[in-house]
Design an enzyme around this catalytic site. Structure first.
Site, PDB file in Angstrom:
ATOM      1  CB  SER A 166      -5.537 -25.462 -21.220  1.00 27.95           C
ATOM      2  OG  SER A 166      -4.847 -26.069 -20.261  1.00 27.95           O
TER       3      SER A 166
ATOM      4  CB  SER B   3      -5.445 -25.354 -17.408  1.00 26.88           C
ATOM      5  OG  SER B   3      -4.849 -24.313 -17.812  1.00 26.88           O
TER       6      SER B   3
ATOM      7  CE  LYS C 236      -5.232 -29.604 -20.614  1.00 26.22           C
ATOM      8  NZ  LYS C 236      -4.958 -28.648 -19.348  1.00 26.22           N
TER       9      LYS C 236
ATOM     10  N   GLY D  12      -2.402 -22.641 -14.318  1.00 33.10           N
ATOM     11  CA  GLY D  12      -2.770 -21.289 -14.002  1.00 33.10           C
ATOM     12  C   GLY D  12      -4.164 -21.243 -13.828  1.00 33.10           C
TER      13      GLY D  12
END
Length: 533
Positions: free
Chosen positions: A208, A232, A133, A230
Protein backbone atom coordinates in the site's frame (compact mmCIF):
# COMPACT_ATOMS: atom_id res chain seq x y z
CA UNK A 1 -24.92 11.11 1.16
CA UNK A 2 -25.09 7.93 -0.94
CA UNK A 3 -24.53 9.82 -4.20
CA UNK A 4 -22.07 12.37 -2.85
CA UNK A 5 -18.83 10.42 -2.81
CA UNK A 6 -17.96 11.05 -6.46
CA UNK A 7 -18.36 14.81 -6.10
CA UNK A 8 -16.27 14.81 -2.92
CA UNK A 9 -13.54 12.77 -4.58
CA UNK A 10 -13.49 15.00 -7.67
CA UNK A 11 -13.22 18.11 -5.51
CA UNK A 12 -10.41 16.55 -3.47
CA UNK A 13 -8.45 15.69 -6.61
CA UNK A 14 -8.91 19.23 -7.92
CA UNK A 15 -7.85 20.74 -4.61
CA UNK A 16 -4.70 18.60 -4.73
CA UNK A 17 -3.92 19.80 -8.25
CA UNK A 18 -4.65 23.41 -7.25
CA UNK A 19 -2.13 23.11 -4.40
CA UNK A 20 0.64 22.85 -6.99
CA UNK A 21 1.85 26.37 -7.88
CA UNK A 22 1.82 27.38 -11.53
CA UNK A 23 5.61 27.47 -11.54
CA UNK A 24 5.69 23.74 -10.75
CA UNK A 25 3.09 22.66 -13.31
CA UNK A 26 4.63 20.97 -16.31
CA UNK A 27 4.10 23.08 -19.45
CA UNK A 28 1.73 21.34 -21.85
CA UNK A 29 4.29 21.29 -24.65
CA UNK A 30 6.73 19.41 -22.39
CA UNK A 31 4.33 16.77 -21.05
CA UNK A 32 5.36 13.26 -22.12
CA UNK A 33 2.68 11.52 -24.21
CA UNK A 34 0.47 9.11 -22.26
CA UNK A 35 1.97 6.31 -24.34
CA UNK A 36 5.45 6.99 -22.89
CA UNK A 37 6.06 4.27 -20.35
CA UNK A 38 9.29 5.29 -18.58
CA UNK A 39 9.16 8.88 -17.33
CA UNK A 40 12.08 8.76 -14.89
CA UNK A 41 14.35 10.64 -17.32
CA UNK A 42 11.86 13.49 -17.77
CA UNK A 43 13.58 15.84 -15.29
CA UNK A 44 16.91 15.43 -17.10
CA UNK A 45 15.67 15.51 -20.68
CA UNK A 46 12.82 18.04 -20.57
CA UNK A 47 14.96 21.12 -20.01
CA UNK A 48 12.39 22.24 -17.42
CA UNK A 49 14.63 21.65 -14.41
CA UNK A 50 17.65 23.82 -13.71
CA UNK A 51 21.10 22.30 -13.34
CA UNK A 52 21.00 23.07 -9.61
CA UNK A 53 17.59 21.41 -9.17
CA UNK A 54 18.85 18.29 -10.94
CA UNK A 55 22.08 18.15 -8.97
CA UNK A 56 20.14 18.38 -5.70
CA UNK A 57 17.41 15.88 -6.47
CA UNK A 58 19.81 13.31 -7.92
CA UNK A 59 21.56 13.12 -4.53
CA UNK A 60 20.89 10.51 -1.88
CA UNK A 61 19.96 11.59 1.62
CA UNK A 62 23.47 10.93 2.95
CA UNK A 63 24.96 13.02 0.16
CA UNK A 64 22.68 15.94 1.05
CA UNK A 65 22.90 15.88 4.85
CA UNK A 66 26.52 17.04 5.32
CA UNK A 67 25.97 19.84 2.81
CA UNK A 68 22.85 20.95 4.66
CA UNK A 69 24.56 20.69 8.05
CA UNK A 70 27.52 22.82 6.90
CA UNK A 71 25.43 25.42 5.10
CA UNK A 72 26.94 24.52 1.73
CA UNK A 73 23.35 23.96 0.64
CA UNK A 74 20.46 26.03 1.96
CA UNK A 75 17.52 23.98 3.18
CA UNK A 76 15.16 26.29 1.33
CA UNK A 77 16.94 25.59 -1.96
CA UNK A 78 16.85 21.83 -1.38
CA UNK A 79 13.23 21.89 -0.28
CA UNK A 80 12.10 23.90 -3.32
CA UNK A 81 13.93 21.49 -5.63
CA UNK A 82 12.20 18.44 -4.14
CA UNK A 83 8.84 20.21 -4.04
CA UNK A 84 9.11 20.84 -7.78
CA UNK A 85 10.23 17.29 -8.57
CA UNK A 86 7.48 15.85 -6.36
CA UNK A 87 4.94 18.03 -8.17
CA UNK A 88 6.22 16.68 -11.48
CA UNK A 89 6.09 13.12 -10.16
CA UNK A 90 2.45 13.58 -9.23
CA UNK A 91 1.52 14.99 -12.63
CA UNK A 92 3.12 11.96 -14.30
CA UNK A 93 2.26 9.12 -11.89
CA UNK A 94 -0.56 10.35 -9.59
CA UNK A 95 1.52 9.60 -6.50
CA UNK A 96 0.49 12.31 -4.00
CA UNK A 97 -2.45 12.69 -1.64
CA UNK A 98 -1.52 15.93 0.16
CA UNK A 99 0.94 18.79 -0.23
CA UNK A 100 2.12 21.41 2.26
CA UNK A 101 4.66 23.25 0.14
CA UNK A 102 4.33 26.66 1.80
CA UNK A 103 4.67 25.13 5.26
CA UNK A 104 7.75 23.21 4.12
CA UNK A 105 9.47 26.28 2.70
CA UNK A 106 8.70 28.24 5.85
CA UNK A 107 10.22 25.46 7.95
CA UNK A 108 13.26 25.37 5.69
CA UNK A 109 13.76 29.11 6.12
CA UNK A 110 13.60 28.70 9.90
CA UNK A 111 16.23 25.96 9.77
CA UNK A 112 18.50 28.09 7.60
CA UNK A 113 18.15 30.95 10.08
CA UNK A 114 18.91 28.59 12.99
CA UNK A 115 22.10 27.37 11.31
CA UNK A 116 23.21 30.92 10.48
CA UNK A 117 22.52 32.09 14.04
CA UNK A 118 23.99 29.19 16.01
CA UNK A 119 26.44 27.64 13.57
CA UNK A 120 24.91 24.25 14.41
CA UNK A 121 22.38 22.08 12.60
CA UNK A 122 19.14 21.40 14.44
CA UNK A 123 19.62 17.62 14.34
CA UNK A 124 20.95 14.73 12.25
CA UNK A 125 18.27 15.28 9.56
CA UNK A 126 18.72 19.06 9.48
CA UNK A 127 16.93 20.55 6.49
CA UNK A 128 16.17 17.26 4.72
CA UNK A 129 12.76 16.97 3.01
CA UNK A 130 11.11 13.65 3.87
CA UNK A 131 7.92 12.33 2.30
CA UNK A 132 5.31 10.47 4.32
CA UNK A 133 2.66 7.94 3.42
CA UNK A 134 -0.90 9.27 3.62
CA UNK A 135 -1.72 7.60 6.94
CA UNK A 136 0.86 9.59 8.91
CA UNK A 137 -1.11 12.36 10.57
CA UNK A 138 0.18 15.89 10.03
CA UNK A 139 -1.70 18.69 11.75
CA UNK A 140 -4.24 20.33 9.44
CA UNK A 141 -3.93 17.82 6.61
CA UNK A 142 -6.30 15.01 5.67
CA UNK A 143 -5.31 11.38 6.11
CA UNK A 144 -7.94 9.78 3.90
CA UNK A 145 -6.26 6.35 3.62
CA UNK A 146 -8.24 6.10 0.39
CA UNK A 147 -11.73 6.70 1.87
CA UNK A 148 -13.91 9.57 0.69
CA UNK A 149 -15.43 9.60 4.19
CA UNK A 150 -12.17 11.05 5.57
CA UNK A 151 -12.07 13.97 3.13
CA UNK A 152 -12.29 17.28 4.99
CA UNK A 153 -11.36 15.69 8.31
CA UNK A 154 -7.90 17.18 8.91
CA UNK A 155 -5.62 15.76 11.57
CA UNK A 156 -5.71 17.49 14.94
CA UNK A 157 -2.22 16.30 15.86
CA UNK A 158 0.95 14.91 14.32
CA UNK A 159 1.95 11.26 14.25
CA UNK A 160 4.57 10.50 16.89
CA UNK A 161 7.05 9.51 14.18
CA UNK A 162 6.54 12.94 12.60
CA UNK A 163 7.38 14.54 15.95
CA UNK A 164 10.56 12.44 16.15
CA UNK A 165 11.66 13.28 12.61
CA UNK A 166 10.88 16.97 12.97
CA UNK A 167 12.93 17.12 16.17
CA UNK A 168 15.79 15.62 14.14
CA UNK A 169 15.47 18.45 11.61
CA UNK A 170 13.33 16.86 8.89
CA UNK A 171 10.93 18.85 6.70
CA UNK A 172 7.57 17.48 5.55
CA UNK A 173 6.29 18.62 2.18
CA UNK A 174 4.06 15.88 0.70
CA UNK A 175 2.03 12.84 1.67
CA UNK A 176 1.58 9.98 -0.76
CA UNK A 177 -1.23 7.90 -2.18
CA UNK A 178 -2.40 4.54 -0.84
CA UNK A 179 -5.12 2.01 -1.72
CA UNK A 180 -8.49 1.90 0.01
CA UNK A 181 -7.92 1.19 3.71
CA UNK A 182 -4.29 0.42 2.74
CA UNK A 183 -5.36 -3.18 2.17
CA UNK A 184 -4.68 -3.68 -1.56
CA UNK A 185 -1.26 -4.59 -2.99
CA UNK A 186 -1.59 -1.82 -5.61
CA UNK A 187 -2.13 1.85 -4.78
CA UNK A 188 -5.61 2.49 -6.13
CA UNK A 189 -8.70 3.95 -4.48
CA UNK A 190 -11.95 5.70 -5.35
CA UNK A 191 -10.72 9.09 -4.11
CA UNK A 192 -7.43 9.70 -5.91
CA UNK A 193 -7.41 6.87 -8.43
CA UNK A 194 -4.38 4.77 -9.37
CA UNK A 195 -0.70 5.50 -8.82
CA UNK A 196 1.46 4.10 -11.61
CA UNK A 197 5.11 3.09 -11.80
CA UNK A 198 7.40 5.83 -13.16
CA UNK A 199 9.74 3.18 -14.57
CA UNK A 200 6.85 1.92 -16.69
CA UNK A 201 3.45 3.54 -16.31
CA UNK A 202 1.70 0.40 -17.54
CA UNK A 203 2.94 -1.35 -14.41
CA UNK A 204 2.01 -1.03 -10.76
CA UNK A 205 4.15 0.73 -8.17
CA UNK A 206 2.76 -1.70 -5.61
CA UNK A 207 0.81 -1.13 -2.43
CA UNK A 208 0.00 0.00 0.00
CA UNK A 209 3.01 2.36 0.07
CA UNK A 210 2.93 2.68 -3.72
CA UNK A 211 2.68 6.47 -3.73
CA UNK A 212 5.93 6.56 -1.79
CA UNK A 213 7.70 4.09 -4.08
CA UNK A 214 6.62 5.98 -7.22
CA UNK A 215 7.76 9.31 -5.76
CA UNK A 216 11.16 8.00 -4.64
CA UNK A 217 11.80 6.08 -7.88
CA UNK A 218 11.17 9.39 -9.71
CA UNK A 219 13.59 11.06 -7.24
CA UNK A 220 10.90 13.38 -6.01
CA UNK A 221 11.94 12.49 -2.47
CA UNK A 222 15.37 11.66 -1.05
CA UNK A 223 13.80 9.45 1.61
CA UNK A 224 10.26 8.41 2.41
CA UNK A 225 8.41 6.54 5.12
CA UNK A 226 5.71 3.95 4.55
CA UNK A 227 4.00 1.23 6.56
CA UNK A 228 3.76 -2.54 6.30
CA UNK A 229 1.09 -4.91 7.59
CA UNK A 230 1.26 -7.63 4.94
CA UNK A 231 4.01 -6.43 2.61
CA UNK A 232 3.02 -2.79 2.12
CA UNK A 233 6.63 -1.57 2.18
CA UNK A 234 8.36 -4.54 0.59
CA UNK A 235 5.98 -4.97 -2.35
CA UNK A 236 6.29 -1.33 -3.54
CA UNK A 237 10.07 -1.50 -3.07
CA UNK A 238 10.18 -4.60 -5.26
CA UNK A 239 8.02 -3.01 -7.94
CA UNK A 240 10.33 0.00 -8.26
CA UNK A 241 13.77 -1.37 -7.35
CA UNK A 242 14.15 0.36 -3.97
CA UNK A 243 15.42 -0.63 -0.53
CA UNK A 244 13.10 -0.96 2.44
CA UNK A 245 13.17 -2.33 5.96
CA UNK A 246 10.18 -4.01 7.54
CA UNK A 247 11.13 -3.79 11.24
CA UNK A 248 9.69 -5.85 14.03
CA UNK A 249 6.96 -4.14 16.00
CA UNK A 250 8.39 -1.87 18.70
CA UNK A 251 11.53 -0.61 16.96
CA UNK A 252 9.95 2.48 15.31
CA UNK A 253 7.07 4.53 16.78
CA UNK A 254 3.61 3.85 15.33
CA UNK A 255 1.39 5.92 17.62
CA UNK A 256 -1.14 8.46 16.25
CA UNK A 257 -1.28 7.19 12.69
CA UNK A 258 -4.61 6.61 10.94
CA UNK A 259 -5.46 2.97 10.30
CA UNK A 260 -7.67 1.56 7.58
CA UNK A 261 -8.90 -0.99 10.11
CA UNK A 262 -8.52 0.68 13.52
CA UNK A 263 -8.24 -1.73 16.42
CA UNK A 264 -6.93 -4.62 14.31
CA UNK A 265 -3.84 -5.68 16.23
CA UNK A 266 -3.62 -9.40 15.60
CA UNK A 267 -1.06 -8.41 12.98
CA UNK A 268 0.70 -5.17 13.87
CA UNK A 269 1.31 -2.47 11.30
CA UNK A 270 4.89 -1.19 11.38
CA UNK A 271 6.61 1.64 9.55
CA UNK A 272 9.96 1.91 7.86
CA UNK A 273 12.02 3.79 5.28
CA UNK A 274 11.95 3.54 1.49
CA UNK A 275 15.28 4.60 0.02
CA UNK A 276 17.48 4.40 -3.06
CA UNK A 277 20.49 3.19 -1.07
CA UNK A 278 21.09 0.79 1.79
CA UNK A 279 23.26 3.43 3.49
CA UNK A 280 20.29 5.83 3.62
CA UNK A 281 18.10 3.07 5.06
CA UNK A 282 20.61 2.31 7.79
CA UNK A 283 21.20 5.96 8.64
CA UNK A 284 17.47 6.68 8.94
CA UNK A 285 16.92 3.61 11.13
CA UNK A 286 19.75 4.53 13.47
CA UNK A 287 18.56 8.13 13.78
CA UNK A 288 15.01 7.09 14.68
CA UNK A 289 16.07 4.45 17.20
CA UNK A 290 18.75 6.68 18.72
CA UNK A 291 16.03 9.28 19.41
CA UNK A 292 14.76 6.91 22.13
CA UNK A 293 11.22 6.62 20.73
CA UNK A 294 10.18 4.50 23.71
CA UNK A 295 9.96 7.79 25.63
CA UNK A 296 7.18 9.04 23.34
CA UNK A 297 5.47 5.82 22.22
CA UNK A 298 4.71 3.38 25.07
CA UNK A 299 4.72 0.44 22.65
CA UNK A 300 8.30 1.06 21.52
CA UNK A 301 10.97 -1.19 23.00
CA UNK A 302 13.96 0.40 24.79
CA UNK A 303 16.49 -1.18 22.42
CA UNK A 304 19.21 1.14 21.07
CA UNK A 305 20.63 0.67 17.57
CA UNK A 306 23.28 -2.01 18.03
CA UNK A 307 26.52 -2.86 16.28
CA UNK A 308 26.57 -6.37 14.84
CA UNK A 309 29.49 -8.66 14.04
CA UNK A 310 28.57 -11.30 11.48
CA UNK A 311 30.27 -14.69 11.29
CA UNK A 312 32.75 -15.02 8.43
CA UNK A 313 30.50 -17.65 6.89
CA UNK A 314 26.76 -17.05 6.89
CA UNK A 315 24.23 -19.85 6.71
CA UNK A 316 21.42 -18.75 4.42
CA UNK A 317 18.28 -20.80 3.81
CA UNK A 318 16.61 -20.32 0.43
CA UNK A 319 12.85 -20.40 -0.02
CA UNK A 320 12.58 -21.10 -3.75
CA UNK A 321 8.80 -20.99 -3.66
CA UNK A 322 6.10 -20.84 -1.01
CA UNK A 323 4.09 -23.82 -2.24
CA UNK A 324 1.31 -21.51 -3.39
CA UNK A 325 2.78 -19.50 -6.26
CA UNK A 326 6.05 -20.05 -8.08
CA UNK A 327 7.99 -16.82 -8.68
CA UNK A 328 7.90 -15.61 -12.26
CA UNK A 329 11.03 -16.47 -14.30
CA UNK A 330 13.06 -13.29 -13.64
CA UNK A 331 12.66 -13.64 -9.87
CA UNK A 332 13.74 -17.28 -9.98
CA UNK A 333 16.77 -16.30 -12.08
CA UNK A 334 17.71 -13.62 -9.54
CA UNK A 335 17.42 -16.14 -6.71
CA UNK A 336 19.66 -18.62 -8.54
CA UNK A 337 22.20 -15.89 -9.30
CA UNK A 338 22.44 -14.66 -5.71
CA UNK A 339 22.62 -18.21 -4.36
CA UNK A 340 25.53 -19.05 -6.66
CA UNK A 341 27.31 -15.83 -5.66
CA UNK A 342 26.85 -16.73 -1.99
CA UNK A 343 28.29 -20.19 -2.55
CA UNK A 344 31.21 -18.82 -4.55
CA UNK A 345 31.96 -16.42 -1.68
CA UNK A 346 32.15 -19.32 0.77
CA UNK A 347 28.81 -18.96 2.52
CA UNK A 348 26.68 -21.98 3.38
CA UNK A 349 23.38 -22.26 1.56
CA UNK A 350 20.56 -24.69 2.26
CA UNK A 351 16.98 -25.08 1.10
CA UNK A 352 14.08 -23.87 3.23
CA UNK A 353 10.93 -25.94 2.89
CA UNK A 354 7.65 -24.21 2.13
CA UNK A 355 5.87 -26.56 4.53
CA UNK A 356 4.77 -23.75 6.89
CA UNK A 357 4.10 -20.96 4.40
CA UNK A 358 0.52 -21.77 3.52
CA UNK A 359 -0.63 -21.76 7.14
CA UNK A 360 1.05 -18.40 7.71
CA UNK A 361 -0.74 -16.89 4.73
CA UNK A 362 -4.03 -18.34 5.93
CA UNK A 363 -3.56 -16.89 9.40
CA UNK A 364 -2.85 -13.48 7.90
CA UNK A 365 -6.00 -13.39 5.78
CA UNK A 366 -8.21 -14.77 8.56
CA UNK A 367 -6.97 -12.15 11.02
CA UNK A 368 -7.50 -9.36 8.47
CA UNK A 369 -11.18 -10.24 8.06
CA UNK A 370 -11.97 -11.28 11.63
CA UNK A 371 -14.41 -8.37 11.92
CA UNK A 372 -16.28 -9.50 8.81
CA UNK A 373 -14.98 -6.46 6.94
CA UNK A 374 -17.05 -4.20 9.19
CA UNK A 375 -14.44 -1.48 9.76
CA UNK A 376 -14.05 -0.95 6.01
CA UNK A 377 -17.75 -1.37 5.29
CA UNK A 378 -18.74 1.38 7.73
CA UNK A 379 -16.40 3.90 6.12
CA UNK A 380 -17.61 3.05 2.63
CA UNK A 381 -21.27 3.26 3.62
CA UNK A 382 -20.85 6.71 5.20
CA UNK A 383 -20.59 8.21 1.70
CA UNK A 384 -22.19 5.45 -0.33
CA UNK A 385 -18.78 4.63 -1.74
CA UNK A 386 -18.71 1.28 -3.59
CA UNK A 387 -16.48 -1.64 -2.78
CA UNK A 388 -13.52 -1.91 -5.11
CA UNK A 389 -13.24 -5.31 -6.84
CA UNK A 390 -9.82 -5.90 -5.24
CA UNK A 391 -11.52 -5.96 -1.81
CA UNK A 392 -13.91 -8.84 -2.36
CA UNK A 393 -12.29 -10.76 0.50
CA UNK A 394 -13.39 -8.03 2.92
CA UNK A 395 -16.79 -7.49 1.30
CA UNK A 396 -17.72 -11.17 1.64
CA UNK A 397 -16.09 -11.87 5.02
CA UNK A 398 -17.98 -13.29 7.99
CA UNK A 399 -17.14 -11.96 11.43
CA UNK A 400 -15.73 -14.17 14.15
CA UNK A 401 -17.05 -14.34 17.68
CA UNK A 402 -14.81 -13.15 20.45
CA UNK A 403 -14.07 -16.76 21.38
CA UNK A 404 -13.21 -17.66 17.78
CA UNK A 405 -10.88 -14.66 17.62
CA UNK A 406 -9.08 -15.80 20.76
CA UNK A 407 -8.63 -19.26 19.25
CA UNK A 408 -7.10 -17.61 16.19
CA UNK A 409 -4.56 -15.92 18.45
CA UNK A 410 -3.68 -19.29 19.93
CA UNK A 411 -3.14 -20.68 16.44
CA UNK A 412 -0.86 -17.75 15.66
CA UNK A 413 1.21 -18.32 18.80
CA UNK A 414 1.60 -22.03 18.04
CA UNK A 415 2.63 -21.16 14.50
CA UNK A 416 5.22 -18.64 15.68
CA UNK A 417 6.67 -21.20 18.09
CA UNK A 418 6.88 -23.91 15.43
CA UNK A 419 8.61 -21.60 12.95
CA UNK A 420 11.09 -20.41 15.59
CA UNK A 421 11.95 -23.99 16.62
CA UNK A 422 12.51 -24.95 13.00
CA UNK A 423 14.72 -21.88 12.42
CA UNK A 424 16.87 -22.59 15.47
CA UNK A 425 17.17 -26.30 14.65
CA UNK A 426 18.43 -25.40 11.18
CA UNK A 427 20.98 -22.98 12.67
CA UNK A 428 20.42 -20.40 9.94
CA UNK A 429 21.21 -16.71 9.93
CA UNK A 430 18.55 -15.67 7.43
CA UNK A 431 16.08 -16.75 4.78
CA UNK A 432 16.55 -15.52 1.22
CA UNK A 433 13.34 -15.54 -0.79
CA UNK A 434 11.25 -13.62 -3.31
CA UNK A 435 9.59 -10.41 -2.16
CA UNK A 436 6.70 -11.15 -4.51
CA UNK A 437 6.22 -13.52 -7.43
CA UNK A 438 6.94 -10.54 -9.72
CA UNK A 439 9.56 -7.98 -10.63
CA UNK A 440 6.57 -5.74 -11.20
CA UNK A 441 3.33 -6.54 -13.00
CA UNK A 442 0.78 -4.78 -15.18
CA UNK A 443 -1.68 -2.49 -13.41
CA UNK A 444 -4.56 -4.44 -11.93
CA UNK A 445 -2.87 -7.84 -12.10
CA UNK A 446 -1.03 -8.08 -8.78
CA UNK A 447 -1.90 -11.27 -6.90
CA UNK A 448 -0.51 -12.96 -3.81
CA UNK A 449 1.13 -11.35 -0.81
CA UNK A 450 2.17 -14.67 0.73
CA UNK A 451 5.90 -14.13 0.40
CA UNK A 452 5.71 -11.01 2.56
CA UNK A 453 2.63 -11.53 4.73
CA UNK A 454 3.87 -14.68 6.44
CA UNK A 455 6.68 -12.66 8.01
CA UNK A 456 4.20 -10.09 9.32
CA UNK A 457 2.49 -12.91 11.20
CA UNK A 458 5.90 -13.93 12.57
CA UNK A 459 6.97 -10.29 13.13
CA UNK A 460 10.40 -10.97 11.61
CA UNK A 461 12.81 -8.30 10.41
CA UNK A 462 12.92 -8.13 6.60
CA UNK A 463 14.68 -6.16 3.89
CA UNK A 464 13.54 -5.98 0.28
CA UNK A 465 16.56 -5.06 -1.84
CA UNK A 466 17.38 -4.60 -5.53
CA UNK A 467 19.69 -7.34 -6.83
CA UNK A 468 21.10 -5.07 -9.58
CA UNK A 469 19.61 -7.51 -12.07
CA UNK A 470 16.86 -6.57 -14.51
CA UNK A 471 14.28 -8.53 -16.46
CA UNK A 472 15.48 -9.75 -19.84
CA UNK A 473 12.66 -10.82 -22.16
CA UNK A 474 15.04 -13.01 -24.18
CA UNK A 475 16.06 -14.97 -21.09
CA UNK A 476 13.12 -14.72 -18.69
CA UNK A 477 10.65 -16.48 -20.92
CA UNK A 478 7.32 -17.86 -19.70
CA UNK A 479 7.29 -21.42 -18.40
CA UNK A 480 6.51 -24.07 -20.96
CA UNK A 481 3.29 -26.01 -21.38
CA UNK A 482 4.83 -28.89 -19.45
CA UNK A 483 4.84 -26.86 -16.20
CA UNK A 484 2.32 -28.22 -13.71
CA UNK A 485 1.00 -25.39 -11.51
CA UNK A 486 0.94 -25.88 -7.75
CA UNK A 487 -2.40 -24.11 -7.36
CA UNK A 488 -5.00 -22.26 -9.42
CA UNK A 489 -3.38 -19.03 -8.20
CA UNK A 490 -0.02 -20.22 -9.47
CA UNK A 491 -1.54 -21.12 -12.83
CA UNK A 492 -3.08 -17.67 -13.21
CA UNK A 493 0.15 -15.88 -12.27
CA UNK A 494 2.18 -17.88 -14.77
CA UNK A 495 -0.39 -17.45 -17.55
CA UNK A 496 -0.47 -13.70 -17.02
CA UNK A 497 3.32 -13.32 -16.87
CA UNK A 498 4.30 -10.98 -19.70
CA UNK A 499 8.06 -10.83 -20.32
CA UNK A 500 7.64 -8.04 -22.87
CA UNK A 501 5.72 -5.84 -20.41
CA UNK A 502 8.32 -6.10 -17.62
CA UNK A 503 11.47 -6.10 -19.77
CA UNK A 504 14.15 -3.96 -18.16
CA UNK A 505 12.47 -3.75 -14.76
CA UNK A 506 14.61 -4.17 -11.62
CA UNK A 507 14.40 -7.42 -9.69
CA UNK A 508 14.25 -7.36 -5.89
CA UNK A 509 14.62 -10.18 -3.41
CA UNK A 510 13.81 -10.41 0.28
CA UNK A 511 16.16 -11.14 3.16
CA UNK A 512 14.49 -12.29 6.37
CA UNK A 513 16.13 -12.26 9.80
CA UNK A 514 14.75 -13.20 13.18
CA UNK A 515 12.48 -10.94 15.20
CA UNK A 516 14.15 -7.68 16.35
CA UNK A 517 17.25 -8.38 14.25
CA UNK A 518 17.04 -5.24 12.10
CA UNK A 519 20.74 -4.45 12.51
CA UNK A 520 21.76 -7.98 11.49
CA UNK A 521 19.40 -7.83 8.54
CA UNK A 522 21.12 -4.65 7.32
CA UNK A 523 24.61 -6.12 7.75
CA UNK A 524 23.69 -9.32 5.91
CA UNK A 525 22.23 -7.27 3.08
CA UNK A 526 25.58 -5.47 2.81
CA UNK A 527 27.24 -8.85 2.34
CA UNK A 528 24.89 -9.77 -0.50
CA UNK A 529 25.30 -6.41 -2.21
CA UNK A 530 29.05 -6.82 -1.89
CA UNK A 531 29.12 -10.13 -3.70
CA UNK A 532 26.72 -8.82 -6.36
CA UNK A 533 28.88 -5.80 -7.22
Amino acid sequence: MASNWEALAARKRQDLLNSIPDEWRIPRDLLPPESQEDVTDFPKTSGWFTREELDITECTALELLPKLASGELQSETVTRAFCKRAAAAHQLTNCLSETCFERAISTANSLDEHLARTGKPLGPLHGLPISLKDNFNLLGLDSTVGFTSHIGDPAKYDAVLADVLRAAGAIFYVKTNVPTAMMIAESVNNTFGRTVNPLNRKLTSGGSSGGESALIAFKGSPLGVGTDIGGSLRIPAACTGLFTLRPSFGRFPTLRCRSGMPGQEAVHSVNGPLTRSLADLEAYSKIVVDSEPWLVDPRCLPIPWRSVSLPCKLKIAVLWDDGMALPTPPVTRALKTVVQKLKDAGHEVCDWSSVDQREGASLLSRMFVADGGEAIRRELERMGEPWRPEMKMYEEAKSLTGFEYWQLHLERQAYQKRYLDRWLAAGIDAILCPTTPYSSVENGKFKHVGYTGVYNVLDYSCISFPTRLTVDRSVDRPLGDDYEPMTDLDKQIQIEYNAEAVHGMPINLQLVAQRLEEEKCVEMCKVILGIMS
